[in-house]
Design an enzyme around this catalytic site. Structure first.
Site, PDB file in Angstrom:
ATOM      1  N   CYS A 254      41.094  27.090  39.721  1.00 45.58           N
ATOM      2  CA  CYS A 254      41.931  26.999  39.129  1.00 45.58           C
ATOM      3  C   CYS A 254      43.215  25.271  38.743  1.00 45.58           C
ATOM      4  CB  CYS A 254      43.330  27.667  39.302  1.00 45.58           C
ATOM      5  SG  CYS A 254      44.957  28.292  38.542  1.00 45.58           S
TER       6      CYS A 254
ATOM      7  N   CYS B 114      45.431  29.459  32.751  1.00 49.70           N
ATOM      8  CA  CYS B 114      46.460  28.851  33.870  1.00 49.70           C
ATOM      9  C   CYS B 114      48.051  29.139  33.782  1.00 49.70           C
ATOM     10  CB  CYS B 114      45.493  27.710  34.021  1.00 49.70           C
ATOM     11  SG  CYS B 114      46.169  26.462  35.201  1.00 49.70           S
TER      12      CYS B 114
HETATM   13  P1  FAD Z   1      36.460  34.955  45.135  1.00 45.42           P
HETATM   14  O1  FAD Z   1      37.433  35.636  45.108  1.00 45.42           O
HETATM   15  O2  FAD Z   1      36.680  33.524  46.180  1.00 45.42           O
HETATM   16  O3  FAD Z   1      35.476  35.825  46.240  1.00 45.42           O
HETATM   17  C1  FAD Z   1      34.132  35.039  46.751  1.00 45.42           C
HETATM   18  C2  FAD Z   1      33.543  36.369  47.859  1.00 45.42           C
HETATM   19  O4  FAD Z   1      32.474  36.051  48.449  1.00 45.42           O
HETATM   20  C3  FAD Z   1      34.660  36.168  48.751  1.00 45.42           C
HETATM   21  O5  FAD Z   1      34.889  37.579  48.784  1.00 45.42           O
HETATM   22  C4  FAD Z   1      34.179  35.760  50.021  1.00 45.42           C
HETATM   23  O6  FAD Z   1      34.055  35.965  51.397  1.00 45.42           O
HETATM   24  C5  FAD Z   1      32.432  36.069  49.553  1.00 45.42           C
HETATM   25  N1  FAD Z   1      31.404  35.313  50.334  1.00 45.42           N
HETATM   26  C6  FAD Z   1      31.214  33.995  50.258  1.00 45.42           C
HETATM   27  N2  FAD Z   1      30.176  33.756  51.022  1.00 45.42           N
HETATM   28  C7  FAD Z   1      29.173  34.627  50.977  1.00 45.42           C
HETATM   29  C8  FAD Z   1      27.838  35.236  51.517  1.00 45.42           C
HETATM   30  N3  FAD Z   1      27.348  34.229  52.243  1.00 45.42           N
HETATM   31  N4  FAD Z   1      27.721  36.810  51.724  1.00 45.42           N
HETATM   32  C9  FAD Z   1      28.513  37.573  51.047  1.00 45.42           C
HETATM   33  N5  FAD Z   1      29.904  37.310  50.182  1.00 45.42           N
HETATM   34  C10 FAD Z   1      30.314  35.931  49.902  1.00 45.42           C
HETATM   35  N6  FAD Z   1      43.163  32.082  38.837  1.00 45.42           N
HETATM   36  C11 FAD Z   1      44.553  32.418  37.527  1.00 45.42           C
HETATM   37  O7  FAD Z   1      43.457  33.077  37.212  1.00 45.42           O
HETATM   38  N7  FAD Z   1      45.682  32.223  37.768  1.00 45.42           N
HETATM   39  C12 FAD Z   1      46.060  32.141  38.643  1.00 45.42           C
HETATM   40  O8  FAD Z   1      47.646  31.543  38.471  1.00 45.42           O
HETATM   41  C13 FAD Z   1      44.982  31.176  40.218  1.00 45.42           C
HETATM   42  N8  FAD Z   1      45.832  29.722  40.382  1.00 45.42           N
HETATM   43  C14 FAD Z   1      45.168  30.298  41.034  1.00 45.42           C
HETATM   44  C15 FAD Z   1      46.113  29.395  42.497  1.00 45.42           C
HETATM   45  C16 FAD Z   1      44.908  28.668  44.088  1.00 45.42           C
HETATM   46  C17 FAD Z   1      45.995  28.212  44.960  1.00 45.42           C
HETATM   47  C18 FAD Z   1      43.596  29.399  43.518  1.00 45.42           C
HETATM   48  C19 FAD Z   1      43.344  29.461  45.411  1.00 45.42           C
HETATM   49  C20 FAD Z   1      43.297  30.021  43.426  1.00 45.42           C
HETATM   50  C21 FAD Z   1      44.222  30.225  42.587  1.00 45.42           C
HETATM   51  N9  FAD Z   1      43.147  30.737  40.544  1.00 45.42           N
HETATM   52  C22 FAD Z   1      43.572  31.654  40.025  1.00 45.42           C
HETATM   53  C23 FAD Z   1      41.726  30.953  40.724  1.00 45.42           C
HETATM   54  C24 FAD Z   1      41.070  32.288  41.123  1.00 45.42           C
HETATM   55  O9  FAD Z   1      41.508  33.164  43.215  1.00 45.42           O
HETATM   56  C25 FAD Z   1      39.284  32.689  41.324  1.00 45.42           C
HETATM   57  O10 FAD Z   1      39.353  31.625  40.141  1.00 45.42           O
HETATM   58  C26 FAD Z   1      38.829  33.403  41.913  1.00 45.42           C
HETATM   59  O11 FAD Z   1      39.648  34.104  42.249  1.00 45.42           O
HETATM   60  C27 FAD Z   1      37.975  33.436  41.868  1.00 45.42           C
HETATM   61  O12 FAD Z   1      36.746  34.579  42.234  1.00 45.42           O
HETATM   62  P2  FAD Z   1      35.613  34.543  42.864  1.00 45.42           P
HETATM   63  O13 FAD Z   1      34.929  36.054  42.861  1.00 45.42           O
HETATM   64  O14 FAD Z   1      34.605  33.786  41.988  1.00 45.42           O
HETATM   65  O15 FAD Z   1      35.736  34.678  43.942  1.00 45.42           O
END
Ligand code: FAD
Ligand code: UQ1
Length: 450
Positions: free
Chosen positions: A201, A379
């Site tokens: 983000c 965003c």
């Molecule tokens: P995550 O949701 O981070 O999940 C990764 C998972 O993997 C976690 O649960 C973790 O515990 C697990 N994991 C890590 N290591 C291991 C391992 N070795 N073995 C097994 N599991 C593991 N997006 C939007 O669309 N709109 C917005 O307005 C927005 N605002 C944001 C504001 C902030 C402050 C932040 C921090 C993010 C924002 N985002 C927004 C971005 C969005 O939240 C992320 O892009 C999204 O959650 C990523 O998803 P993911 O599944 O890739 O990773």
């Protein structure tokens, strides 16, 4: 003969366990062995690694594709977070507990939750190894590990978070400290940083700045606040249309923007933040702060970096159109852990999940994937407690807007969409595998023209 005896023994043991009232935890286990060196083994047709936004979304979609009993997700955390809410939590507009639910409650019913951490990928053997000594094999693997926050790359962090005047919306541990620092602020520099790495983000580092500016105005502190945005980037935002709007906003609100400055040290005892000048190697500049919001450096998790799944930068190396791994055809990636050349967001994951489901479905039928991801990401650039510019764009950094009005304007409606509509859309539709991004809505609202 020996093999038959083993199978016979396994059956008898299962029957005995059944009589004693033990049920296997899921129907997806094909076999459960304990080998002499005590490595326990299990197999799942579809194995999802990571139970965050991408992992839970894909678990729900894969449950529909192959049945819950054939899907497992590896996730160590007891809690699942809706991270986009942290922008509002840091500004005191939502309580932190509204951003989380138990992992157990978001895992689709019937899907196996393996509460472990993956320690090693072995894609040549179609298995992963976990920190508690399991070997878990799969037919299809979906990698959804997110990215790692690297506060420790900045000297003085994370220790400085033990003190006042500093916060970070990117971590569940430090987001409430942003709100504390905002409330404590009396006068001086309020500094907001953007690191010299890819981030998730990319708008969030400045959203909290606009909210802070608005908060200072509401509380009468604005005349005594110098608001400063120190970014490693050479631009305020990567898409020209929205960058132009943001430049007007910072000008109108008297916010200083300094480009190509990268935070390298926090001296919390003196309230000093040290930045390297990226265009003048070896040179630094030091700012006194009364409030500091840190966006940490970010990178791929170590477990991914050391695996055979990555590109030169350490991100999971997938085809940018169909999300299939470039080398291992039974491996797929989604979300922040991948090298998809778009901005890492939950909105992007929504669009990716629809394409990835189709890709996997085709691969399972031995057909060539045909659906293509266009890089859609979004965003919601919150610019105050009641205003938002909804940026939406594609791989070419070209606007790809859902609504039939100019989204390059601050709007109250878009703020309500961010604050009130997105959370239920996330919990009830995206995580349940029913929201594939706004593509269909966009086509309808634009009468099929976009
Ligand atoms: P995550 O949701 O981070 O999940 C990764 C998972 O993997 C976690 O649960 C973790 O515990 C697990 N994991 C890590 N290591 C291991 C391992 N070795 N073995 C097994 N599991 C593991 N997006 C939007 O669309 N709109 C917005 O307005 C927005 N605002 C944001 C504001 C902030 C402050 C932040 C921090 C993010 C924002 N985002 C927004 C971005 C969005 O939240 C992320 O892009 C999204 O959650 C990523 O998803 P993911 O599944 O890739 O990773
Ligand atoms: C979106 O789909 C999404 O994921 C659910 C977000 O994350 C919370 C978003 O912030 C946005 C803006 C979208 C896009 C949705 C619409 C209706 C434009």
């Amino acid at each position: 003969m020996a093999g038959h005896q083993t199978i016979g023994f396994a059956r008898q043991a299962r029957a005995l366990l059944h009589k004693l009232g033990f049920q296997p935890r899921n129907t997806g286990f094909r076999e459960f062995h304990v080998s002499p060196n005590c490595v326990s083994k299990e197999h799942h047709e579809v194995l999802v690694v990571g139970g965050g936004t991408g992992g839970i979304t894909m678990s729900a979609r894969m449950k529909r594709e192959v049945g819950a009993g054939n899907v497992a997700v590896i996730e160590p955390s007891e809690k699942h977070y809706y991270q986009p809410m942290w922008t509002l939590v840091g500004a005191g507009a939502k309580p932190l507990n509204r951003s989380s639910r138990s992992t157990a409650s978001v895992i689709p019913s019937g899907v196996t939750w393996i509460k472990s951490r993956v320690q090693e990928f072995d894609p040549d053997k179609n298995l992963v190894r976990t920190d508690d000594g399991k070997e878990i094999s799969y037919k299809y693997l979906i990698v959804a590990l997110g990215l790692q926050l690297q506060y420790n790359k900045i000297k003085g962090l994370p220790d400085a978070f033990n003190g006042p005047k500093i916060g970070s919306n990117y971590s569940v541990n430090f987001v409430e400290k942003t709100w504390r620092a905002l409330q404590d602020f009396q006068e001086g520099n309020a500094i907001f940083t953007f690191p010299n790495t890819p981030v998730k983000c990319a708008g969030a580092p400045q959203k909290i700045m606009y909210l802070s500016e608005h908060y200072f105005r509401k509380t009468g502190k604005r005349p005594k606040a110098n608001i400063i945005y120190n970014t490693s980037l050479p631009v305020i935002f990567g898409v020209k249309k929205y960058a132009d709007v943001l430049l007007e906003i910072v000008k109108a609100r008297n916010i200083d923007v300094n480009y190509r400055l990268n935070l390298i040290e926090v001296r919390s005892d003196k309230q000093e933040a040290v930045f390297e000048k990226l265009d003048h190697p070896g040179e630094t500049t030091t700012f006194q702060y009364e409030m500091l919001h840190v966006t940490p450096p970010m990178g791929p998790h170590d477990v991914i970096q050391k695996s055979a799944l990555v590109d030169a930068e350490g991100w999971v190396d997938v085809d940018k159109e169909n999300l299939q791994h470039k080398k291992y055809s039974n491996v797929f990636g989604i979300g922040d852990c991948t090298n998809l050349p778009t901005s890492r967001t939950a909105a992007a994951i929504a669009a990716q999940s629809a394409i990835l489901s189709k890709t996997i479905s085709m691969v399972m039928k031995n057909k060539k994937p045909t659906h293509k991801y266009d890089g859609y990401t979004s965003c919601p650039l919150v610019t105050g407690y009641n205003k938002c510019v909804l940026a939406e764009f594609d791989y070419n950094a070209e606007p790809l807007e859902t609504f039939p009005f100019d989204q390059g304007k601050e709007r109250r409606t878009m703020f309500h969409m961010k604050a009130d509509i997105m959370p239920p859309l996330y919990w009830q539709a995206l995580l349940k595998g029913f929201w594939g991004g706004p593509g269909v809505v966009r086509k309808l609202l634009h009468l099929g023209m976009k």
